[in-house]
Enzyme design. Structure first.
Site, PDB file in Angstrom:
ATOM      1  CG  HIS A 175      -0.190   0.189   2.523  1.00 34.81           C
ATOM      2  ND1 HIS A 175       0.546  -0.824   3.116  1.00 34.81           N
ATOM      3  CD2 HIS A 175      -0.061   1.268   3.340  1.00 34.81           C
ATOM      4  CE1 HIS A 175       1.095  -0.387   4.236  1.00 34.81           C
ATOM      5  NE2 HIS A 175       0.744   0.879   4.398  1.00 34.81           N
ATOM      6  CG  HIS A 177       0.179   5.891   4.097  1.00 31.42           C
ATOM      7  ND1 HIS A 177      -0.973   5.430   4.698  1.00 31.42           N
ATOM      8  CD2 HIS A 177       1.159   5.019   4.436  1.00 31.42           C
ATOM      9  CE1 HIS A 177      -0.700   4.335   5.380  1.00 31.42           C
ATOM     10  NE2 HIS A 177       0.585   4.054   5.230  1.00 31.42           N
ATOM     11  CD  GLU A 182       3.369   4.130   7.617  1.00 32.88           C
ATOM     12  OE1 GLU A 182       3.308   3.161   8.410  1.00 32.88           O
ATOM     13  OE2 GLU A 182       3.178   4.015   6.389  1.00 32.88           O
ATOM     14  CG  HIS A 221       5.060   1.217   2.996  1.00 32.40           C
ATOM     15  ND1 HIS A 221       4.448   2.309   2.408  1.00 32.40           N
ATOM     16  CD2 HIS A 221       4.463   1.082   4.212  1.00 32.40           C
ATOM     17  CE1 HIS A 221       3.541   2.812   3.235  1.00 32.40           C
ATOM     18  NE2 HIS A 221       3.518   2.074   4.329  1.00 32.40           N
ATOM     19  CD  GLU A 235       0.155   1.823   9.192  1.00 27.81           C
ATOM     20  OE1 GLU A 235      -0.718   2.606   8.724  1.00 27.81           O
ATOM     21  OE2 GLU A 235       0.362   0.691   8.733  1.00 27.81           O
TER      22      GLU A 235
END
Length: 284
Positions: A175, A177, A182, A221, A235
């Site tokens: 996935h 972001h 992050e 990642h 996270e």
């Protein structure tokens, strides 16, 4: 006692006192301390271990200040005039600011009712505490996740987080972001993360409890549990909302012929893609 902007998540019980907050903190909760608000964090009987996410990386030396440091650098005559007291009242101000007054031994707090100081100001509109472990987790094949951001914690206008638990053999799916970098704090277990930075660049890192991880904005990642116990980590994001894009779901919701043209996948593989976000994948 200091002034800063941070978001602690205590591992043991504590009490945080601020100008707009006086609540006993329980394990596994989140708390927003707005920039500029003073705060004090005494540990209770079990002590206090607090992974805290700060808005400004310059915090410790550039943006945070302690009341002991301020007093030590203010002339006694000024303190006496400010508080309407004789200079002798400030004769024992500590001078060991750098070494002893950031975290130091003190008395264990008593009942909160005895400690609470009532303010003449009105009640703060948004509470600065959110009990993360009281939230019903999103349960998936390989573990569970709890998300906290401004949607369920209105005070968290600049910080969002997810408490992720990956069972042995599980995988926090591929996935990325789309909104910010992050930061990660590993609470329990051991894991391995690979970050793909495009243009043929990728790095793999091993983590264990107490480690901090980082993924730059929008880099793909995944994180696998490499141990025999549950991998638990936070996270954390400098954003008012949590957001992630699942590679599996994105492919499933894209025109199949386009995906097949790029990856040479057969029809059976295409049919196995998930239109729902897997989040954490269980062992095969």
């Amino acid at each position: 006692m200091g002034v800063h902007a941070r978001w602690p998540c205590p591992a043991h019980c504590c009490r945080c006192t601020g100008t707009k907050l006086h609540r006993r903190r329980r394990c596994g909760g989140s708390m927003e301390l707005p920039c500029g608000d003073p705060a004090l964090d005494p540990g209770t009987q079990r002590g206090l271990r607090v992974p805290a996410r700060f808005r400004q990386w310059q915090l410790l030396r550039e943006r945070d200040f302690l009341i002991t440091d301020w007093f030590a650098h203010t002339p006694r005559e000024v303190l006496a005039k400010n508080f309407g007291l004789p200079e002798s009242a400030f004769a024992n101000i500590p001078t060991d600011v750098e070494r002893r007054r950031w975290i130091f031994a003190g008395e264990v707090p008593g009942p909160i009712a005895a400690d609470t100081v009532k303010s003449p100001a009105v009640t703060v509109p948004s509470p600065y505490i959110y009990r993360l472990l009281a939230q019903e987790p999103v349960k998936v094949a390989g573990g569970r996740v709890r998300i906290v951001d401004s949607h369920n914690f209105p005070a968290a206008t600049t910080i969002a987080a997810a408490l992720v638990e990956v069972e042995p053999g599980g995988l926090r799916e591929l996935h990325w972001h789309p909104n910010t970098d992050e930061w990660q704090y590993y609470i329990n277990g051991s894991g391995r993360m690979t970050v793909f930075a495009s243009s043929g660049r990728a790095r793999t890192f091993d983590y264990q409890a107490g480690d901090v991880g980082f993924v730059p904005f929008a880099m793909g990642h995944y994180i696998g549990n490499t141990g025999t116990e549950t991998l638990r980590f936070l996270e954390m994001f400098r954003s008012s909302y949590f957001a992630d894009v699942s590679l599996n779901q994105w492919m499933a919701l894209t025109t199949p012929k386009l995906v097949q043209a790029h990856l040479n996948l057969d029809q059976q593989t295409m049919a196995a893609l998930s239109k729902d976000k897997p989040v954490i994948v269980g062992p095969l």
